[in-house]
Design an enzyme around this catalytic site. Structure first.
Site, PDB file in Angstrom:
ATOM      1  N   SER A 149      33.035   5.589  50.068  1.00  0.00           N
ATOM      2  CA  SER A 149      32.016   4.793  49.406  1.00  0.00           C
ATOM      3  C   SER A 149      31.921   5.168  47.920  1.00  0.00           C
ATOM      4  CB  SER A 149      30.673   4.949  50.129  1.00  0.00           C
ATOM      5  OG  SER A 149      29.717   4.044  49.630  1.00  0.00           O
ATOM      6  N   LYS A 159      36.392   5.352  58.131  1.00  0.00           N
ATOM      7  CA  LYS A 159      35.406   4.812  59.065  1.00  0.00           C
ATOM      8  C   LYS A 159      36.017   3.719  59.935  1.00  0.00           C
ATOM      9  CE  LYS A 159      33.227   1.598  55.731  1.00  0.00           C
ATOM     10  NZ  LYS A 159      31.961   1.203  55.091  1.00  0.00           N
TER      11      LYS A 159
END
Length: 550
Positions: A149, A159
């Protein structure tokens, strides 16, 4: 926040802060994690496994083990459709992608990689999964996003998004985490792998044009006709992230007046201004990190930016500069539910417990049910998938919402769509989101909010996470009667991992940090700063007393 602001905050990043990319990537391969050290094990938080290769918390062995665990989870659940994988522009994302593909190909998983080796935003992965699974009950697709992120340039992240397109729930991540750590403990015994060059040529590896698929469908979410017709002048700063090459095709396809401030990609992110704590962080909600676009605010009717995987947004207006996430989310909710007539009349408004209570007031005025959940975007996935939620948003500048016709668009955060909505809002109303926020607060009240951090050791953090309303003995909060004390979310009864105390004019929430020896206190007042500071003081007193009693 109560933390000390660095003297470098908001200034161009000095050379001393820039990461040594070659050394970082060498450490990814050369340094092996010790599964006996908790910080070096696989640990899925709210957004996957994250770490740095320098600290042995994100290395080749982690990615190989996690990917093998995902392959086995797919087999366990009968997921046999394509797996869409995308990466952002962090330095560790490319080597992690190569490691992952080596395992996916060796396990015979049909894998869709970005055409031409492009970067791929998180929402483009969610969109691809949902598009592939539309009207299907078998051969379902899922995905992986290789991203930490907005975290600093030395970070890596990984993820998994299951067939519902959104962030995996804890039952999924728990399964993958447990199996991955077993593989680590066995020194990767059981991990299937082939050389990267061979994996690229494997019959199961296929290219997918994520840019075209996402951009072509975006008009079903944003009303580009009204944007184009208004002639609003727009600016965007991709912050060197995964959506860097998405914005020009958006402008070209929909013929809107959109200037891309910079398409520079630099693995050190040396073009950034330094964040509040003296680190480089691609956070579009931080005024320190967003100085480049803030300095250009007068050139555009409205401008925006996204973080590195483009799941978060930041909106800059002429009238107000950079809007706080809670401010823009309130405007977004107010606008969307008045300008999406094809949404279900009972589509609720989703927000996290620590998001502004102004959203509560907006939802009430709109006649919409409020769906308040714990921190974590995963709580919005089901509602966005079936249309019972029109919108889901969190205080950290993450949001997603339905297509214009009320169908599912993305069940993960979509910074691109949220940013572009500021253009539609400005075009249709003739006022930018900053002006609309001031109007909103004039009508519904103007909140002030703050977050502070307090020290807490592991035992205290564990106690705080298990606090019950009965342990809060106070009956008043900052001079007002306490209306409610929550340890579970009103929408779904899920534990909030702390407490939230609410009065008529304010509230506070206290939660332990998952990564540091602190707990976080969020507070919001609809009165004034003096009331806000009193809320924070009493919050700490109430929590300390409850911890002592526990």
């Amino acid at each position: 926040m109560s933390a000390k602001i660095s003297p470098l905050a908001g200034k161009p990043a000095p050379a001393s802060l820039l990461v040594d990319v070659a050394r970082l990537r060498d450490a990814y391969v050369d340094l092996r994690p010790d599964p006996g050290v908790p910080t070096q094990r696989v640990a899925f938080g709210t957004s996957g496994h994250r770490g740095s290769s320098f600290e042995r918390s994100f290395n080749e062995w982690h990615v190989l083990a996690i990917t093998q665990a995902i392959c086995e989870y797919r087999q366990h659940k009968g997921i046999d459709g394509p797996l869409y994988i995308g990466i952002d522009s962090h330095a560790l994302s490319q080597p992690a992608f190569e490691s992952a593909l080596e395992v996916l190909a060796a396990n015979g998983v049909p894998t869709m990689i970005a055409k031409g080796g492009e970067y791929t935003p998180t929402p483009a992965i969610s969109h691809a999964i949902l598009t592939a699974n539309r009207d299907r009950s078998t051969g379902l697709a899922d995905g992986i996003v290789v991203t930490p992120s907005h975290n600093p340039p030395d970070s890596g992240g990984f993820k998994y998004n299951p067939p519902n397109g959104g962030p995996a729930d804890t039952d999924v991540t728990g399964w993958i985490q447990k199996r991955a750590n077993t593989l680590l403990a066995n020194e990767l015994g059981g991990v299937r792998r082939m050389p990267f060059a061979q994996a690229l040529r494997a019959s199961t590896t296929h290219e997918h044009d994520f840019i075209d698929a996402y951009v072509r469908d975006l008009g079903n979410v944003i009303d580009f006709d009204v944007v184009r017709g208004s002639g609003v002048h727009l600016g965007v700063d991709p912050l060197g992230g995964a959506g860097v090459h998405y914005w020009a095709p958006i402008a070209e396809r929909y013929k809107i007046d959109l200037t891309v401030v910079s398409e520079e990609v630099d693995l050190t992110f040396g073009f950034m201004t330094v964040d509040w704590d003296g680190k480089i962080r691609m956070d579009p909600s931080s005024s320190y990190a967003m100085q480049r676009l803030i300095d250009l605010r007068d050139r555009y009717d409205v401008a925006f930016a996204c973080d590195t995987d483009h799941d978060r947004h930041g909106v800059v207006t002429r009238s107000s500069g950079l809007l706080l996430p809670n401010h823009y989310l309130s405007v977004l909710v107010d606008y969307l539910y008045q300008h999406r007539p094809d949404w279900r009349p009972d589509a609720a408004v989703g927000k996290t417990l620590v998001s502004t209570a102004l959203i509560d007031r907006v939802a009430k005025r709109l006649g919409r049910q409020l769906y308040e959940v714990p921190v974590g975007f995963k709580w919005f996935v089901d509602g966005l998938f079936d249309g019972t939620l029109g919108f889901g948003g969190e205080e950290s500048a993450g949001a997603s919402f339905l297509r214009r016709d009320g169908g599912v668009w993305s069940t993960d955060k979509d910074g691109i769509a949220a940013a572009l909505m500021s253009a539609e809002i400005t075009a249709r109303t003739g006022r930018d989101p900053g002006e609309l926020y001031r109007q909103l607060t004039a009508e519904l009240g103007s909140p002030l909010s703050e977050r502070v951090d307090a020290p807490a050791h592991a035992e205290q953090k564990a106690r705080l996470a298990k606090l019950s309303p009965e342990q809060v003995k106070s009956t008043e909060l900052a001079g007002e009667k306490i209306v409610s004390v929550l340890d579970r979310a009103p929408a779904n009864g899920a534990s909030i991992g702390g407490i939230k105390v609410v009065s008529e004019s304010g509230w506070f929430a206290a939660r332990p940090s998952g990564t540091e020896d602190i707990y976080k206190i969020y507070a919001e007042s609809f009165k004034d700063d003096a009331h806000l500071q009193l809320l924070l003081q009493e919050a700490q007193t109430i929590v300390d007393a409850a911890l002592s009693a526990a």
